[in-house]
Design a protein around this motif. Structure first.
Motif, PDB file in Angstrom:
ATOM      1  N   GLU A  62       0.837  -1.207  -0.179  1.00  0.00           N
ATOM      2  CA  GLU A  62       0.019  -0.093  -0.026  1.00  0.00           C
ATOM      3  C   GLU A  62       0.810   1.196   0.122  1.00  0.00           C
ATOM      4  O   GLU A  62       1.817   1.185   0.823  1.00  0.00           O
ATOM      5  N   ASP A  95       0.397   5.612  -0.221  1.00  0.00           N
ATOM      6  CA  ASP A  95      -0.597   6.541  -0.278  1.00  0.00           C
ATOM      7  C   ASP A  95       0.234   8.172  -0.744  1.00  0.00           C
ATOM      8  O   ASP A  95      -0.302   9.072  -0.573  1.00  0.00           O
ATOM      9  N   ASP A 116      -3.652   3.837  -2.396  1.00  0.00           N
ATOM     10  CA  ASP A 116      -4.746   4.163  -1.136  1.00  0.00           C
ATOM     11  C   ASP A 116      -5.218   5.764  -1.361  1.00  0.00           C
ATOM     12  O   ASP A 116      -4.355   6.449  -1.006  1.00  0.00           O
ATOM     13  N   ASN A 117      -6.320   5.685  -1.112  1.00  0.00           N
ATOM     14  CA  ASN A 117      -7.257   7.090  -1.089  1.00  0.00           C
ATOM     15  C   ASN A 117      -6.645   8.077  -2.176  1.00  0.00           C
ATOM     16  O   ASN A 117      -6.296   9.363  -1.598  1.00  0.00           O
TER      17      ASN A 117
END
Length: 287
Positions: free
Chosen positions: A203, A205, A224-225
């Motif tokens: 992951e 971000d 992520d996001n």
């Protein structure tokens, strides 16, 4: 039992434990259906029709059949549709004829299962339709009810999506807490690689985490996001070296834009975590 099989899932054990829970086996006074036994003659017979009050994608009919057959091996069952079918509201799903007590005892366990699994499959199908992108694959997550993971992930497949990793064993998933302990993304991935892990999903971000993760040996990046513009930048930077997955902040309104950024996958936890049960009933007629 039916010939229904899912790797790692014991249908007979699931049926037995679910019925045992409902019947109160092992508890004082438990082990039987007091209502059916006191009201319904032992030799009474019913016919029944399971139907959907909603427009749904069907999942779980073979499991429902197994509940009825466990209590009445001679029951006659006709499946009118198959798992994965999309049906209109008011559609009949299954016809049954057999011992009335057995059918009433199995009814709730069978319906609970079909309602839950069809609810998941229906939500999945809505997300696949909203994504409208055959180049991108919708994935579930590990956000499943304990004990029901194999069935819920089966329902995801019936809805037209694919499964992420099945559990903690079949791929490494390096997230922020792993990175926190390891010190940085690259070190976390290196430790997994050194341990001999083949599939390493990392992951990230932030854009600046991508190269360290790839250099250390990540085999998939979970972005992520990230908003669509950042996702496009990330996909361009990865340049096809590993598959990319968008996750976080994805709903029916946002999934199409995020899938259109060029990611290979979009994962959505709510597919199994928040799907409402489908409205499915079972009406009986004495014979």
């Amino acid at each position: 039992m039916t010939d229904f099989q899912i790797d790692g899932f014991d249908l007979a054990a699931f049926v037995a434990s679910t019925l045992a829970e409902d019947l109160g086996e092992g508890l004082p006074g438990g082990g039987h259906d007091v209502t059916s036994e006191s009201v319904i003659p032992a030799d009474a017979r019913f016919s029944g029709v399971m139907d959907s009050r909603d427009a749904i994608t069907v999942a779980g009919l073979p499991v429902a059949e197994a509940f009825f057959r466990a209590l009445d091996p001679a029951i006659l069952i006709e499946r009118l549709v198959e798992d994965g079918d999309r049906v209109a509201a008011g559609s009949d799903l299954m016809r049954l004829t057999g011992n009335a007590r057995a059918m009433l005892t199995a009814e709730r366990s069978a319906l609970n299962t079909v309602q839950h699994l069809s609810g998941i499959a229906t939500m999945v199908r809505a997300y696949v339709d909203a994504m409208d992108n055959p180049q991108c694959t919708l994935l579930d997550t590990r956000k499943t009810i304990p004990g029901l993971r194999h069935l819920e992930k089966y329902a995801v497949r019936m809805g037209g999506a694919a499964n992420h990793r099945m559990g903690l064993w079949d791929a490494a998933m390096i997230k922020d807490n792993h990175v926190l302990v390891a010190g940085n993304v690259g070190e976390a991935v290196r430790r997994a690689r050194a341990a001999g892990v083949k599939d390493i999903i990392c992951e990230v971000d932030r854009i600046d985490q991508i190269e360290p993760a790839l250099e250390a040996g990540a085999t998939r990046l979970l972005l992520d996001n990230m908003p669509p513009d950042t996702l496009r930048e990330a996909v361009a930077l990865v340049a096809g070296r590993v598959p990319t997955e968008a996750s976080g902040g994805i709903n029916l309104d946002t999934i199409k834009a995020k899938a259109a950024t060029g990611v290979n996958y979009v994962s959505v936890g709510r597919l199994t975590q928040s799907a409402p049960a489908a409205d499915i009933g079972l009406d009986f007629t004495p014979l």
